[in-house]
Every structure is written in structure tokens, then in C-alpha cells.
Design an enzyme around this catalytic site. Sequence first.
Site, PDB file in Angstrom:
ATOM      1  N   TYR B  59     -83.477  62.262 -16.274  1.00  0.00           N
ATOM      2  CA  TYR B  59     -84.432  62.196 -15.158  1.00  0.00           C
ATOM      3  C   TYR B  59     -84.631  60.745 -14.719  1.00  0.00           C
ATOM      4  CZ  TYR B  59     -85.763  67.097 -16.000  1.00  0.00           C
ATOM      5  OH  TYR B  59     -85.767  68.469 -16.162  1.00  0.00           O
ATOM      6  N   PHE B 222     -93.548  75.470   0.776  1.00  0.00           N
ATOM      7  CA  PHE B 222     -94.560  74.449   1.054  1.00  0.00           C
ATOM      8  C   PHE B 222     -94.161  73.550   2.212  1.00  0.00           C
ATOM      9  CE2 PHE B 222     -94.944  76.006  -3.156  1.00  0.00           C
ATOM     10  CZ  PHE B 222     -96.297  76.251  -3.276  1.00  0.00           C
ATOM     11  N   GLU B 224     -92.903  73.073   6.359  1.00  0.00           N
ATOM     12  CA  GLU B 224     -93.200  73.657   7.675  1.00  0.00           C
ATOM     13  C   GLU B 224     -92.064  74.574   8.116  1.00  0.00           C
ATOM     14  OE1 GLU B 224     -96.091  73.118   9.566  1.00  0.00           O
ATOM     15  OE2 GLU B 224     -96.645  72.390   7.566  1.00  0.00           O
TER      16      GLU B 224
END
Lengths: 305, 305, 305
Positions: B59, B222, B224
Site C-alpha cells: 500500500y 458515491f 455523481e
Amino acid sequence: MEKCPRIELSENGPEFSRLVAGVWKWGEWGHNFSPVQVSELIKDSVEAGITTFDHADIYGDYTDEALFGKAFELTGFNRDDIELVSKCGIKMVSPNRPDHSIKSYDYSEGHIVKSVERSLQNLKTDYLDLLLLHRPSPLMDPHIIAGAFNKLKHEGKVINFGVSNFTPSQFSMLNSVFPLVTNQVQISPLHLDCLTDGTLDQCIEKKIKPMAWSPLGSSGMFSEDLSDPRTARVKDRITKIAEKYKVGIDVIILAWHLKHPSGILPVLGTGKGSRLRNALKAFQIDLSNEEWFDVYSASLGQDIP
Amino acid sequence: MEKCPRIELSENGPEFSRLVAGVWKWGEWGHNFSPVQVSELIKDSVEAGITTFDHADIYGDYTDEALFGKAFELTGFNRDDIELVSKCGIKMVSPNRPDHSIKSYDYSEGHIVKSVERSLQNLKTDYLDLLLLHRPSPLMDPHIIAGAFNKLKHEGKVINFGVSNFTPSQFSMLNSVFPLVTNQVQISPLHLDCLTDGTLDQCIEKKIKPMAWSPLGSSGMFSEDLSDPRTARVKDRITKIAEKYKVGIDVIILAWHLKHPSGILPVLGTGKGSRLRNALKAFQIDLSNEEWFDVYSASLGQDIP
Amino acid sequence: MEKCPRIELSENGPEFSRLVAGVWKWGEWGHNFSPVQVSELIKDSVEAGITTFDHADIYGDYTDEALFGKAFELTGFNRDDIELVSKCGIKMVSPNRPDHSIKSYDYSEGHIVKSVERSLQNLKTDYLDLLLLHRPSPLMDPHIIAGAFNKLKHEGKVINFGVSNFTPSQFSMLNSVFPLVTNQVQISPLHLDCLTDGTLDQCIEKKIKPMAWSPLGSSGMFSEDLSDPRTARVKDRITKIAEKYKVGIDVIILAWHLKHPSGILPVLGTGKGSRLRNALKAFQIDLSNEEWFDVYSASLGQDIP
């Protein structure tokens, strides 16, 4: 007349007639039979040795079990002359269940127990020989289900338990907690998945017998419309074999099921006593390997590899 | 404030917070937080009872563990106030690993041990509570892996071992040699595969708890942009349910996970302490069966069968 | 010259040469070799330590076993200088089997035993080291098959038993009744299914070694025609690696197989003694993880996840 042979679903039972009479089209979803008509069908069936009847709470929009219960009283038979199978777990949207707003599954202990108690009441009986979970739910908890099964078994309301339409991993999950005696799945010359996806392999390995719903492949091969090339191919091969044995194609399709080593119990959907009797001819026919694969390859659309 | 509940991953542990804080976007791959900012997030998380942190060596292009290590020192917490999960096995092409010429997996004993030791050094800790194999490798040898696990366990460097993104057969192969405590897989209302492909069935049968990555379905619901009809359908249903319960859609999605009988631990990817606290509302919401299936069916695009 | 290494297929044997000579193209289906030519190939093979020969009743339209039997007499070798594998169960339409009207499978006890006895007669030998069921049949009954296997084993006609092209559930079903020592399946850089569908996972978990047919990926990578983009990609990567190691691409492909932890036995289909000897170079090459995944990713057409 020869009677339908009988078969043990598992080492601990139950013993059923090898052919099973499916009730789902007898009521509102099909023939709309009266109790008297159903009682005649039950008599024809039992006389043929087809003593096992396959129900579900939802058949006929939640009305077929009550129809059967009334009809069975008219037959004068004893409860132990027959075996009753029913199913639970699907909550359908139906005028008869106004509290269901969408289709869902429910395998809570409360719903399983209540559904069975309602089936018993409608069927006018004290026990089911076999209860099936109708469809696998992504939300099913095997420990909760086993709790419901143990309660129903302890109370004598259900003798044996099984599932329907379960994948091998779903079967394994529940079977690891509670012993199941069957998996009722769709098998026909037009529905071959269970023959190669591990479903029937698992039945053989676990020593349980599968039941087959729509064993004749829905109405496809019995309609005039043969526009689907696969249906046309399969019907053509089966018709040729049927001519050789001088029987109807339904008899050949049942013989095709009976040849499978897993010991399939076909659930017949017919509403005619004559068809039930006629189906027994399948036990006289021992298809050759080549005949069996002729049908199978026609369904694949190519030779086996 | 209510604290996040806790859950045992297997009969022999470990005990984790039911919601897990995922670290992968806190560093270079997302928010680029400073150690001070991360230390605040850790504090917010632990105060909410979310004490388990999900890492991987890779990560932040191999930098997030060191960022967390520095930040954790700033919190003043003790090591046993939290649980640390990390992963190994993917070798990414990265400026921070100039010897990697292509992306590959490596489950040699040498690489597993070295990767863990580097994780411990970066995280400034003596042990991981849980090590996961990040992706199944077609080249993995369960006996070599078990050797590495036994060495790390014996040396106290890793307490528990699991996998991520494993199929049931891959899990079974390794679990037959070394007991695994979890399979961290992708589950969300937009990623249903694990609910029916045997992955969660296996977790239930083997009595281990799954972890879910991207439990909210990536950013799809989440954003548009609702041009994907499936995303739009699912968001519409979830939004209606959220309005009923007067919470955000993320809370409903988490409640949808919590209702699954396998005991899913959702790994939250957020970088906001307020969102972590807010997520606890999911424990107050007990979705009805019909609400759960409303979301499920919207994702399928049709009624359940 | 270095000899081909040997390997145990299961804990109870048999021991085979790690590379296996496949006979299927030596006769009517390919090279049409004379018995003298085959005897030279057998000598070349055995001198290279490749002592295991892979047959099937059907190869060469049911003629290859007899060709090999005559040729083996010419070599002067003893029976125990080599190991013989054969297969049964496919009934092909062939001028040499006029009673077969369509392609079918037959795993009746009668057919298995008769097929083996005919193989022994044609191969001029008293026993097979290994008998494989050539293809899974939807009609196979594991108890009947186990009966045939036990009879053949008791009579000393077959020492070990296995299957070919079986799915994990099919293998599990039969293996639960009779212990199998291998599953011979298609594996190559262009046929990756068995690496991820559970087939090789099962071999590792059950401690048996898989055999790979068409390990070089049929003739795709060895033809001039590279119009298939996947074949072109894979060949390009393998060629670069081959140049580095200064060997042919066939040697790199075999080294790619040998690196898999399941212990694959590649079955070589070549009809040239020089190629068999050349294949031994694969044992000198230890591909790096990155080289192995370079080939794998080229076949996937994308990076691993």
C-alpha cells in the site's frame, strides 16, 4: 398392473415411490381441479404405485396444499398409504400473502416452523415425510436452519429433511450441520448442468438420491413450436428411439433419467391419471449407452469430446 | 458513545473489532496524510472501538506501513490497544522496488519471512496479529507456505494467518496444511459473487469469519455518475431505505453486510474520522429480510428465482 | 548423458519418468511409423531415461497399442525397463469398431475389463502400470468402476488407476471409493484453466501428481501462423526467455511446467528421438518467478491482479 418400484433416498430413509407425483399444476397455477378431480388423480396415482406427492407451500398461490388436503379425505386412503413432500422458504408476492411486498427468502426458525405448521394444517395431516428448503438463500444460516429442523423432527412434524436447487457448496454447508436426504434439482435432456457441475457427483458421493423437477424439460418437446434448434434436435432423436420401443417420448425421457447411476426420482407434473400409469413403462426400457448418449449429444449440439 | 462490537475470527482467535480500518488510501495512493494526520485518524478510530487496522506491504507503493508506524508512536497508545493486519506476496513494479521488472507473486519462504520482517520494522512493532496472503498464486506451494507460517509463528512475529481473494479450492488446499482464520474478499451490493460461488459457504462451514474489502462497492454509488444502470438501481433502493432509517447510504450498506450469517468484517476505506464514527450506526439497524433482498434483487436486475 | 529424473505419482506409487513419451501420433493419426521406426524411438526414449509411455486404446483408430507391442519386441528390452499407461472408456466411431454407431462412453465393468485385456494383448504384456479413465462420463457409477478396478488389480492386470480430464467433483466422487494416483489434464501456457479451477489444487491436497497432455500447447506456438494474438504474445515472451537460456522454446515451456509445485509430468507428443533427448535440458533450467509470470501474464493478456 405392475406397480411403480420404490427407492430409499438415503441410508436412513425415507422410502419413496421412484416416480413422484408433482402437484404444482393441479390447482390455480394450471388445471384448477376440484377436490373430487384431485381425489381421482390421487387414486390413479396410488393404484399405479406412485405414492409420493410433491408439494410446496407456494404452489397455486399458497392454495394447492389445502386443495390436496380436502381431496385426500375423499379418497378414503390412510395417511401412511402415501408420502408427502413439501417445501418452504420462498415468500412470494401474492393476494394470499398481503404482507409480502417483494419476493424474498426466509429461513428464520420462526418462518420455517410456521410454514410447516401451515402446510400440515392445509394438508390435514400430522407430519410431512420430507421437507425441502425450496431455494438456496444467500442469507441462510445453517445453524438456525438445523435448529428449526431439530425442533420439527423432535415434535414429529417432519421426518426427513432435504433441499432444492442447492449448489454443491451450499449443500455441503448445511449437510455438515444436519443430514440431508436429497437435493431436488432441474434435470432433463434440455437441462444438463447438474450432470457435470458436481451436483449429481455429490449425491453419489454422499449416498443420497436426487429428485428431478421438470424431468421432461418443461413443455418444450411437447409443443408444436420447434423453432428452438436444440429442442428440435433432441426431440428428433428421442422420437426415433420412442418409435423403436413403441412408446411415447415421455417414456423414453423417463428411461433416460432412470439410467443415471445417481438414482434420480423424476417428479411428474402431469394432471392425467393415464399419463401417470403410462409412465411406468419406463421401467421396462433399458436404454443402451449409445441411445443415452445419442440424446445427450443432441442436446450438447456436438459429439462428446 | 457506543463502541464498535468485537468478534472472533475463528475458534482460536484472533478477536478483532467488527469494523476494520483500511489504511490503503491514507498515504501515497490517496490522501497523502502526514504522520500527525494519521495519528489523529488512529485516535478517532480507536475511540470508536475500531481497533483493527488493515495493511499490506504494497500500500502506498510500499510506504503506508512506515507512515502508520510513525503516526502510531504519536498517539501514545500501547501496541495491544490495537490489532495489526498486513499482507504479503505481490511484487509490484514500483520505484521503491527497482528490482521488480514485472508484476509477480512470490510465496517462497524467503520472501514471506522477509516481507513480514520489513512490515514489522516499518510498523515499529514486534508482531502482526494477522498475516494474509494477498492474492492466490498459481505457483503457491502449501507446504512451503506452511513452513514460513510456522517459522513466523514460532518466532512470535505473526500470531494468526489467513488469505485474501482465494477460491474455495485454494483455501481448502492451504487450510488442509495450516489452519487459516479468514479469507478477505470483495463483497458489496455491487459484488455478489462470493455470496453464491461457495466462498462464504466455506467460511461458515469451516467456522471462520470473512473480511470484506471495498464493502461499499468502490466509489460507484458515491459519485455523481450514475450512468451504469445497475449502480443506479442499487443506489436508488439503498437511498429509499436510508431515508426510512434517517442515515446515510453507507450505513445501510454496512447493515446489509452485518445481516449476513457468515459474520462479515467490513474493511472501511475512509480517511475521515467522522465517517468511521458514523459507521457505528450500522449496528443499530436491523434490516428486514425484504429490505436485504430489495437491495440484492436490484443488483441482480431481476427478482430472485 | 544425464537421465530423465523419476517421480512418484502418489505415496503408494507408481514411480514414473518425470517426462512421459506420448504415443498417440506415432501411428495412423500422425507419423505412420513402422514397427522398426517405433522401436528406434523407444530405444532413444529409454536411453534418455524417459521410460514411461502413454497410450490409449483408441489411439491410431485402435491400432497404436499393437504397433507399439510389435516394436517393443524388437528393442530387446525387458518389460520392467519401462512403464506402460493406457486408457479406456471412449467408444469411437471407427472402421476398426464397426459395432459403434455413435461416439459414446462406456464404464461398465464388462467394457473396462475387456478394453484392458485387449490393450494387454496388443501391447504384448501381462500388465499395465497405470490405467486411466479417458474422459469423465455423465453415466459413470463409481461403485461399478471400483469393482472393475479391484478385479483388474487382483488379477495383476493393472497396478495403478487414475483418471483423465476429470473435474474436481468427478475426481472426488471416484476417489472416495477407489484411490486414484493421477488426473491427466490439458495444461500449457495456452491452457491455464487447471491452474485456477481447482484441478491442480486438488492434486496437491490429495498428494497425487498430475500429468499434462499437450504440454506445449498443441502446435500453435510451433507453426508459422501467429494470427492468434494470444499465441503470438506468449510465443514472443517464451522466445525471449529461450534466447537468454540458449535453448529452444519447447525447453522453456517444459521448464515452465516443472516449476509448478504440483509436480506435473508433461506427456511429450513428439515423434523424434532428438527432441526427447533435447527435452531433458528443461531440468537444467530454473525459471525465475518473474519469468514464469511473464509467460502467464502474456497468456492472460493482462497483468495479474
